[in-house]
Enzyme design. Sequence first.
Site, PDB file in Angstrom:
ATOM      1  N   GLU A   5      -8.164  22.167  33.706  1.00 48.98           N
ATOM      2  CA  GLU A   5      -8.388  21.386  32.480  1.00 48.98           C
ATOM      3  C   GLU A   5      -7.176  21.506  31.571  1.00 48.98           C
ATOM      4  O   GLU A   5      -6.631  22.597  31.448  1.00 48.98           O
ATOM      5  CB  GLU A   5      -9.645  21.876  31.757  1.00 48.98           C
ATOM      6  CG  GLU A   5     -10.889  21.666  32.596  1.00 48.98           C
ATOM      7  CD  GLU A   5     -12.209  21.965  31.871  1.00 48.98           C
ATOM      8  OE1 GLU A   5     -12.173  22.292  30.662  1.00 48.98           O
ATOM      9  OE2 GLU A   5     -13.264  21.858  32.499  1.00 48.98           O
ATOM     10  N   ARG A  46     -19.095  24.378  35.069  1.00 41.86           N
ATOM     11  CA  ARG A  46     -17.667  24.666  35.177  1.00 41.86           C
ATOM     12  C   ARG A  46     -17.157  23.992  36.447  1.00 41.86           C
ATOM     13  O   ARG A  46     -17.856  23.965  37.469  1.00 41.86           O
ATOM     14  CB  ARG A  46     -17.408  26.177  35.269  1.00 41.86           C
ATOM     15  CG  ARG A  46     -17.534  26.932  33.955  1.00 41.86           C
ATOM     16  CD  ARG A  46     -16.415  26.597  32.952  1.00 41.86           C
ATOM     17  NE  ARG A  46     -16.503  27.392  31.743  1.00 41.86           N
ATOM     18  CZ  ARG A  46     -17.168  27.016  30.637  1.00 41.86           C
ATOM     19  NH1 ARG A  46     -17.791  25.848  30.604  1.00 41.86           N
ATOM     20  NH2 ARG A  46     -17.179  27.792  29.566  1.00 41.86           N
ATOM     21  N   HIS A  95     -14.657  17.564  28.794  1.00 45.39           N
ATOM     22  CA  HIS A  95     -15.290  18.823  28.386  1.00 45.39           C
ATOM     23  C   HIS A  95     -15.837  18.728  26.949  1.00 45.39           C
ATOM     24  O   HIS A  95     -15.416  19.471  26.056  1.00 45.39           O
ATOM     25  CB  HIS A  95     -14.313  20.002  28.517  1.00 45.39           C
ATOM     26  CG  HIS A  95     -15.006  21.337  28.634  1.00 45.39           C
ATOM     27  ND1 HIS A  95     -14.486  22.385  29.353  1.00 45.39           N
ATOM     28  CD2 HIS A  95     -16.175  21.793  28.109  1.00 45.39           C
ATOM     29  CE1 HIS A  95     -15.302  23.429  29.263  1.00 45.39           C
ATOM     30  NE2 HIS A  95     -16.335  23.083  28.501  1.00 45.39           N
TER      31      HIS A  95
HETATM   32  P1  NAP Z   1     -27.699  30.762  30.937  1.00 44.60           P
HETATM   33  O1  NAP Z   1     -28.832  30.622  29.991  1.00 44.60           O
HETATM   34  O2  NAP Z   1     -27.159  32.114  31.214  1.00 44.60           O
HETATM   35  O3  NAP Z   1     -28.119  30.035  32.298  1.00 44.60           O
HETATM   36  C1  NAP Z   1     -27.456  30.233  33.511  1.00 44.60           C
HETATM   37  C2  NAP Z   1     -28.499  30.265  34.615  1.00 44.60           C
HETATM   38  O4  NAP Z   1     -27.822  30.420  35.854  1.00 44.60           O
HETATM   39  C3  NAP Z   1     -29.473  31.447  34.495  1.00 44.60           C
HETATM   40  O5  NAP Z   1     -30.751  31.015  34.860  1.00 44.60           O
HETATM   41  C4  NAP Z   1     -28.917  32.440  35.492  1.00 44.60           C
HETATM   42  O6  NAP Z   1     -29.880  33.318  36.024  1.00 44.60           O
HETATM   43  C5  NAP Z   1     -28.427  31.502  36.567  1.00 44.60           C
HETATM   44  N1  NAP Z   1     -27.439  32.161  37.418  1.00 44.60           N
HETATM   45  C6  NAP Z   1     -26.418  32.964  37.053  1.00 44.60           C
HETATM   46  N2  NAP Z   1     -25.736  33.377  38.132  1.00 44.60           N
HETATM   47  C7  NAP Z   1     -26.352  32.832  39.188  1.00 44.60           C
HETATM   48  C8  NAP Z   1     -26.138  32.910  40.586  1.00 44.60           C
HETATM   49  N3  NAP Z   1     -25.123  33.647  41.095  1.00 44.60           N
HETATM   50  N4  NAP Z   1     -26.964  32.239  41.391  1.00 44.60           N
HETATM   51  C9  NAP Z   1     -27.992  31.523  40.886  1.00 44.60           C
HETATM   52  N5  NAP Z   1     -28.271  31.408  39.577  1.00 44.60           N
HETATM   53  C10 NAP Z   1     -27.440  32.064  38.741  1.00 44.60           C
HETATM   54  O7  NAP Z   1     -26.445  29.901  30.440  1.00 44.60           O
HETATM   55  P2  NAP Z   1     -26.493  28.502  29.648  1.00 44.60           P
HETATM   56  O8  NAP Z   1     -26.450  28.749  28.198  1.00 44.60           O
HETATM   57  O9  NAP Z   1     -27.551  27.647  30.221  1.00 44.60           O
HETATM   58  O10 NAP Z   1     -25.042  27.927  30.084  1.00 44.60           O
HETATM   59  C11 NAP Z   1     -24.758  27.688  31.442  1.00 44.60           C
HETATM   60  C12 NAP Z   1     -23.296  27.356  31.644  1.00 44.60           C
HETATM   61  O11 NAP Z   1     -23.034  26.053  31.147  1.00 44.60           O
HETATM   62  C13 NAP Z   1     -22.308  28.239  30.872  1.00 44.60           C
HETATM   63  O12 NAP Z   1     -22.037  29.443  31.560  1.00 44.60           O
HETATM   64  C14 NAP Z   1     -21.083  27.368  30.770  1.00 44.60           C
HETATM   65  O13 NAP Z   1     -20.228  27.589  31.865  1.00 44.60           O
HETATM   66  C15 NAP Z   1     -21.652  25.949  30.851  1.00 44.60           C
HETATM   67  N6  NAP Z   1     -21.516  25.195  29.584  1.00 44.60           N
HETATM   68  C16 NAP Z   1     -20.719  24.109  29.546  1.00 44.60           C
HETATM   69  C17 NAP Z   1     -20.627  23.373  28.393  1.00 44.60           C
HETATM   70  C18 NAP Z   1     -19.770  22.139  28.319  1.00 44.60           C
HETATM   71  O14 NAP Z   1     -19.182  21.893  27.275  1.00 44.60           O
HETATM   72  N7  NAP Z   1     -19.705  21.349  29.371  1.00 44.60           N
HETATM   73  C19 NAP Z   1     -21.321  23.760  27.243  1.00 44.60           C
HETATM   74  C20 NAP Z   1     -22.105  24.892  27.316  1.00 44.60           C
HETATM   75  C21 NAP Z   1     -22.204  25.603  28.500  1.00 44.60           C
HETATM   76  P3  NAP Z   1     -30.363  34.612  35.205  1.00 44.60           P
HETATM   77  O15 NAP Z   1     -31.424  34.088  34.275  1.00 44.60           O
HETATM   78  O16 NAP Z   1     -30.872  35.519  36.254  1.00 44.60           O
HETATM   79  O17 NAP Z   1     -29.169  35.166  34.477  1.00 44.60           O
HETATM   80  C1  GLV Z   2     -18.393  25.433  26.858  1.00 44.58           C
HETATM   81  O1  GLV Z   2     -17.949  25.053  27.876  1.00 44.58           O
HETATM   82  C2  GLV Z   2     -19.145  26.630  26.704  1.00 44.58           C
HETATM   83  O2  GLV Z   2     -19.229  27.418  27.670  1.00 44.58           O
HETATM   84  O3  GLV Z   2     -19.642  26.864  25.596  1.00 44.58           O
END
Ligand code: NAP
Ligand code: GLV
Length: 325
Positions: free
Chosen positions: A269, A240, A288
Amino acid sequence: MTAGKPRVFVTRELPAGTLEPLAGWAEVEVWPDFQPPPPAELRRRLAEADGAITMVTDRIDDEVLAAAPRLKVVSNCAVGYDNIDVAAARRRGVMVTHTPGVLTDATADLTMALILACARRLPEAEAALRRGEWRTWHPLQWLGLELNGATLGIVGLGRIGRAVARRALAFGMRVLYWSRRRDPEAEAAWGIAYRPLDDMLPEVDVLTLHVPLTPETRHLIDARRLERMKRGAILVNTARGDVVDEEALVRALERGHLGAAGLDVYSREPVPPDHPLLRVPGVIALPHIGSATERTRRRMAELAVANCAAVLRGERPPHPVPEML
Ligand code: NAP
Ligand code: GLV
């Protein structure tokens, strides 16, 4: 509308057929415009709704929730849910759900695409060719970073962070990570290493961000941390926009401290075309599109519909956001 059937407002057109599971027993209204419903319109539509299927562009705050007394579920068609005030939803008894997992590979692929494009200076070389500036093969022209042997730093070793780690290892990168929790299994199985964030920054050639946006991660990568990065390093952000202090990022790129940045997300955005980030050399900017493949967007919509349908049927949804667990 037919009395007795739950009403669902969907804030954008979804892939064909994905609303089918709601057919017959729910009244579904889909916002027909390409642009999101403006806030007043969103409030008006949700005033009568039992369920909402929302996108990252829809801000669901306490004011919106207050105007939606029947609402039982906000089903975000995304894994990130920083567009929703989850605490307010909880207070009001509204379930919030999201679509984790199905978009992991697509987003990790796009992250690798940005890492490769920055490392090998693809947009710069391609633009020069189109301008007629490719006059010969020169041993010193358009030299970039070779991924094999380079060090990648992953911020947030969750689903996407781990998927990026696996890809980077296949490219021969050395992988370091920082996350809220250590993952000894991944460390042992893949040979990746944990570092405290501030210690990791000076070690990496490429830093890639995969934490959600929360109060703790807002501007996690600020001027001080950018300064700790190696001169010429690459920053990639598909998480983000607000995880990075964008003004500090512009300054770090302008003075050549960072070599390049690959961005899919922005503080605001759509990012305005005259934004300073789009004027500094070395920035590759995407709109995005992390999850934007046919298959993934279909699976996200299917999951968002399944989450919404489950709540409206009085069942536990497959993917409540963690705060609802
Ligand atoms: P996820 O599996 O929840 O991974 C997030 C990681 O960050 C987890 O390991 C979490 O730890 C860690 N975390 C959370 N808060 C933290 C903090 N304060 N300090 C340090 N580490 C922290 O999520 P994901 O599915 O990988 O997705 C991650 C992010 O990518 C989403 O939230 C979204 O914003 C973004 N995203 C963007 C797109 C795009 O289109 N560009 C697409 C998909 C996702 P824990 O394991 O302890 O919870
Ligand atoms: C996209 O940004 C998502 O969080 O799925």
